[in-house]
Design a protein around this motif. Structure first.
Motif, mmCIF file in Angstrom:
data_model
loop_
_atom_site.group_PDB
_atom_site.id
_atom_site.type_symbol
_atom_site.label_atom_id
_atom_site.label_comp_id
_atom_site.label_asym_id
_atom_site.label_seq_id
_atom_site.Cartn_x
_atom_site.Cartn_y
_atom_site.Cartn_z
ATOM 1 N N VAL A 188 -84.464 -52.231 4.506
ATOM 2 C CA VAL A 188 -85.365 -53.249 3.960
ATOM 3 C C VAL A 188 -85.188 -53.359 2.446
ATOM 4 C CG1 VAL A 188 -87.785 -53.866 3.612
ATOM 5 C CG2 VAL A 188 -87.022 -52.995 5.829
ATOM 6 N N GLY A 189 -85.090 -52.213 1.767
ATOM 7 C CA GLY A 189 -84.912 -52.245 0.320
ATOM 8 C C GLY A 189 -83.627 -52.933 -0.089
ATOM 9 N N LEU A 190 -82.529 -52.620 0.623
ATOM 10 C CA LEU A 190 -81.247 -53.238 0.298
ATOM 11 C C LEU A 190 -81.265 -54.730 0.604
ATOM 12 C CD1 LEU A 190 -78.320 -52.942 -0.604
ATOM 13 C CD2 LEU A 190 -77.729 -52.241 1.732
ATOM 14 N N ALA A 191 -81.863 -55.105 1.730
ATOM 15 C CA ALA A 191 -81.903 -56.516 2.104
ATOM 16 C C ALA A 191 -82.734 -57.323 1.112
ATOM 17 C CB ALA A 191 -82.465 -56.667 3.520
ATOM 18 N N VAL A 192 -83.889 -56.795 0.713
ATOM 19 C CA VAL A 192 -84.747 -57.511 -0.239
ATOM 20 C C VAL A 192 -84.052 -57.644 -1.590
ATOM 21 C CG1 VAL A 192 -86.904 -57.358 -1.539
ATOM 22 C CG2 VAL A 192 -86.896 -56.888 0.910
ATOM 23 N N THR A 193 -83.399 -56.573 -2.030
ATOM 24 C CA THR A 193 -82.694 -56.618 -3.317
ATOM 25 C C THR A 193 -81.586 -57.663 -3.300
ATOM 26 O OG1 THR A 193 -83.159 -54.275 -3.705
ATOM 27 C CG2 THR A 193 -81.363 -55.267 -4.969
ATOM 28 N N CYS A 194 -80.779 -57.646 -2.241
ATOM 29 C CA CYS A 194 -79.663 -58.595 -2.170
ATOM 30 C C CYS A 194 -80.148 -60.024 -1.973
ATOM 31 C CB CYS A 194 -78.708 -58.193 -1.048
ATOM 32 S SG CYS A 194 -77.734 -56.734 -1.453
ATOM 33 N N LEU A 195 -81.262 -60.192 -1.279
ATOM 34 C CA LEU A 195 -81.826 -61.536 -1.147
ATOM 35 C C LEU A 195 -82.265 -62.064 -2.509
ATOM 36 C CD1 LEU A 195 -82.667 -63.855 0.687
ATOM 37 C CD2 LEU A 195 -84.857 -62.693 1.039
ATOM 38 N N ALA A 196 -82.890 -61.197 -3.310
ATOM 39 C CA ALA A 196 -83.290 -61.601 -4.660
ATOM 40 C C ALA A 196 -82.070 -61.923 -5.519
ATOM 41 C CB ALA A 196 -84.122 -60.496 -5.307
ATOM 42 N N LEU A 197 -81.016 -61.110 -5.397
ATOM 43 C CA LEU A 197 -79.796 -61.385 -6.160
ATOM 44 C C LEU A 197 -79.136 -62.673 -5.691
ATOM 45 C CD1 LEU A 197 -78.282 -57.784 -6.321
ATOM 46 C CD2 LEU A 197 -79.290 -59.082 -8.211
ATOM 47 N N GLY A 198 -79.189 -62.931 -4.387
ATOM 48 C CA GLY A 198 -78.634 -64.180 -3.873
ATOM 49 C C GLY A 198 -79.375 -65.391 -4.403
ATOM 50 N N LEU A 199 -80.712 -65.303 -4.462
ATOM 51 C CA LEU A 199 -81.499 -66.411 -5.007
ATOM 52 C C LEU A 199 -81.229 -66.599 -6.496
ATOM 53 C CD1 LEU A 199 -84.908 -65.771 -3.193
ATOM 54 C CD2 LEU A 199 -83.219 -67.550 -2.684
ATOM 55 N N ALA A 200 -81.074 -65.494 -7.218
ATOM 56 C CA ALA A 200 -80.750 -65.593 -8.644
ATOM 57 C C ALA A 200 -79.374 -66.220 -8.848
ATOM 58 C CB ALA A 200 -80.800 -64.210 -9.282
ATOM 59 N N THR A 201 -78.424 -65.880 -7.973
ATOM 60 C CA THR A 201 -77.085 -66.472 -8.057
ATOM 61 C C THR A 201 -77.139 -67.969 -7.775
ATOM 62 O OG1 THR A 201 -76.111 -64.381 -7.326
ATOM 63 C CG2 THR A 201 -74.741 -66.351 -7.157
ATOM 64 N N VAL A 251 -74.296 -58.735 2.802
ATOM 65 C CA VAL A 251 -74.872 -57.398 2.634
ATOM 66 C C VAL A 251 -76.231 -57.328 3.323
ATOM 67 C CG1 VAL A 251 -75.779 -55.747 0.963
ATOM 68 C CG2 VAL A 251 -73.614 -56.883 0.521
ATOM 69 N N CYS A 252 -77.053 -58.378 3.184
ATOM 70 C CA CYS A 252 -78.341 -58.418 3.881
ATOM 71 C C CYS A 252 -78.151 -58.255 5.382
ATOM 72 C CB CYS A 252 -79.061 -59.734 3.599
ATOM 73 S SG CYS A 252 -79.745 -59.876 1.938
ATOM 74 N N TRP A 253 -77.184 -58.973 5.934
ATOM 75 C CA TRP A 253 -76.944 -58.919 7.380
ATOM 76 C C TRP A 253 -76.440 -57.547 7.803
ATOM 77 C CZ3 TRP A 253 -77.872 -60.513 12.012
ATOM 78 C CH2 TRP A 253 -76.975 -60.236 13.048
ATOM 79 N N PHE A 254 -75.410 -57.051 7.136
ATOM 80 C CA PHE A 254 -74.833 -55.773 7.543
ATOM 81 C C PHE A 254 -75.784 -54.605 7.289
ATOM 82 C CE2 PHE A 254 -70.585 -57.946 6.960
ATOM 83 C CZ PHE A 254 -70.307 -57.988 8.322
ATOM 84 N N ALA A 255 -76.711 -54.770 6.356
ATOM 85 C CA ALA A 255 -77.695 -53.712 6.128
ATOM 86 C C ALA A 255 -78.551 -53.475 7.366
ATOM 87 C CB ALA A 255 -78.586 -54.071 4.938
ATOM 88 N N PHE A 256 -78.827 -54.530 8.132
ATOM 89 C CA PHE A 256 -79.675 -54.400 9.312
ATOM 90 C C PHE A 256 -78.892 -54.032 10.568
ATOM 91 C CE2 PHE A 256 -82.742 -56.839 6.763
ATOM 92 C CZ PHE A 256 -83.869 -56.082 6.984
ATOM 93 N N VAL A 257 -77.615 -54.355 10.632
ATOM 94 C CA VAL A 257 -76.848 -54.087 11.857
ATOM 95 C C VAL A 257 -75.894 -52.903 11.698
ATOM 96 C CG1 VAL A 257 -76.978 -56.513 12.511
ATOM 97 C CG2 VAL A 257 -74.968 -55.696 11.265
ATOM 98 N N ARG A 258 -75.908 -52.233 10.549
ATOM 99 C CA ARG A 258 -74.947 -51.160 10.311
ATOM 100 C C ARG A 258 -75.200 -49.973 11.232
ATOM 101 N NH1 ARG A 258 -76.777 -49.039 4.300
ATOM 102 N NH2 ARG A 258 -78.833 -48.216 4.866
ATOM 103 N N CYS A 259 -74.167 -49.176 11.422
ATOM 104 C CA CYS A 259 -74.237 -48.005 12.289
ATOM 105 C C CYS A 259 -75.109 -46.925 11.647
ATOM 106 C CB CYS A 259 -72.841 -47.441 12.526
ATOM 107 S SG CYS A 259 -71.688 -48.597 13.284
ATOM 108 N N PRO A 260 -75.690 -46.061 12.460
ATOM 109 C CA PRO A 260 -76.457 -44.939 11.892
ATOM 110 C C PRO A 260 -75.543 -44.006 11.104
ATOM 111 C CG PRO A 260 -76.942 -45.237 14.233
ATOM 112 C CD PRO A 260 -75.757 -46.104 13.933
ATOM 113 N N ALA A 261 -76.079 -43.410 10.062
ATOM 114 C CA ALA A 261 -75.312 -42.451 9.270
ATOM 115 C C ALA A 261 -75.165 -41.141 10.027
ATOM 116 C CB ALA A 261 -76.007 -42.211 7.931
ATOM 117 N N VAL A 262 -73.964 -40.598 10.017
ATOM 118 C CA VAL A 262 -73.718 -39.307 10.661
ATOM 119 C C VAL A 262 -73.734 -38.168 9.647
ATOM 120 C CG1 VAL A 262 -72.401 -40.334 12.529
ATOM 121 C CG2 VAL A 262 -71.208 -39.600 10.469
#
Length: 246
Positions: free
Chosen positions: A40-53, A89-100
């Motif tokens: 959620v933190g990564l998605a919100v940050t990148c969404l804000a950066l996308g809007l700024a861009t 990045v927003c998309w892959f942040a939510f669908v990424r694999c679990p960390a091992v």
């Protein structure tokens, strides 16, 4: 022993409170909770950066003359690529694999965050009065960085991590040539930012950003080496950042 104490009516409540606190702490700091918080933190940050861009794209377009010059056109296309990158990045942040495997301690995480977002500091510095040729060089580097970042991210996909974490070992596509292609294209953007600002502050920021990225690479490779037995062989046969050099 008194009757009251034998029945437990006045027993110490501390152990029960500690057990309750430990259960809540285990829930708050569980891998699943930490993973979703990071998503959620990564998605919100990148969404804000996308809007700024997107806002910067609108400002550049509004300030453009009737006929776009080459540097401005390159900058506009680079901003489009950068916005696409943030959305991916927003998309892959939510669908990424679990960390091992994850790095332990707060320092690797702090270095990763600073290394990732310090490049944005160039945008806060005043632009330098440069010749048109230097603006063209900076715009070209920014364009290459943005376009290549999208291509690398598409290959990295569900293995995306900001922190030093191991999810899946990716060795195909641009990862056949260098072990950290996304960091390489980020440095192209840092060089472009340094050229545009071209000041002592920009030079200090550039040195700090490169140092952070190098520390970040060391932390990430330590995690990958521990998590994947094949990583040592891959590391021995593939350059870190510059093919044939390093």
């Amino acid at each position: 022993m008194t009757a009251a104490s034998s029945t437990g009516r006045f027993s110490n409540p501390t152990p029960a409170l500690l057990r309750r606190w430990n259960r809540r702490r285990a829930l708050w700091f569980s891998d699943k909770t930490r993973e979703w918080t990071a998503k959620v933190g990564l998605a919100v940050t990148c969404l804000a950066l996308g809007l700024a861009t997107a806002a910067r794209f609108g400002m550049v377009l509004a300030a453009a003359p009737a006929g776009l010059d080459v540097p401005r056109a390159a900058l506009l296309f680079a901003l489009i690529c950068r916005a696409v990158f943030y959305l991916l990045v927003c998309w892959f942040a939510f669908v990424r694999c679990p960390a091992v495997k994850r790095a332990s301690g707060w320092r690797p995480r702090a270095i990763a965050l600073l290394g990732t977002f310090s490049v944005l500091g160039f945008g806060l510095l005043p632009p330098a009065p440069l010749l048109a040729a230097w603006h063209l060089v900076a715009a070209t580097l920014f364009l290459l960085s943005a376009a290549l970042a999208v291509a690398v991210l598409m290959r990295l996909g569900r293995s995306l991590s900001i922190m030093p974490e191991a999810r899946r070992l990716v060795t195909s596509g641009p990862y056949r040539f260098v072990r950290h292609p996304l960091y390489l294209v980020e440095e192209l953007a840092a060089v472009a930012g340094f050229i545009e600002a071209f000041s002592l502050a920009a030079a200090l920021l550039f040195v700090a950003q490169v140092a952070l990225q190098l520390y970040r690479i060391e932390n990430e490779e330590a995690v990958l080496t521990t998590a994947f037995p094949d990583y040592s062989r891959y590391k021995a046969s593939t350059a870190r950042l510059l093919p044939g050099l390093w």
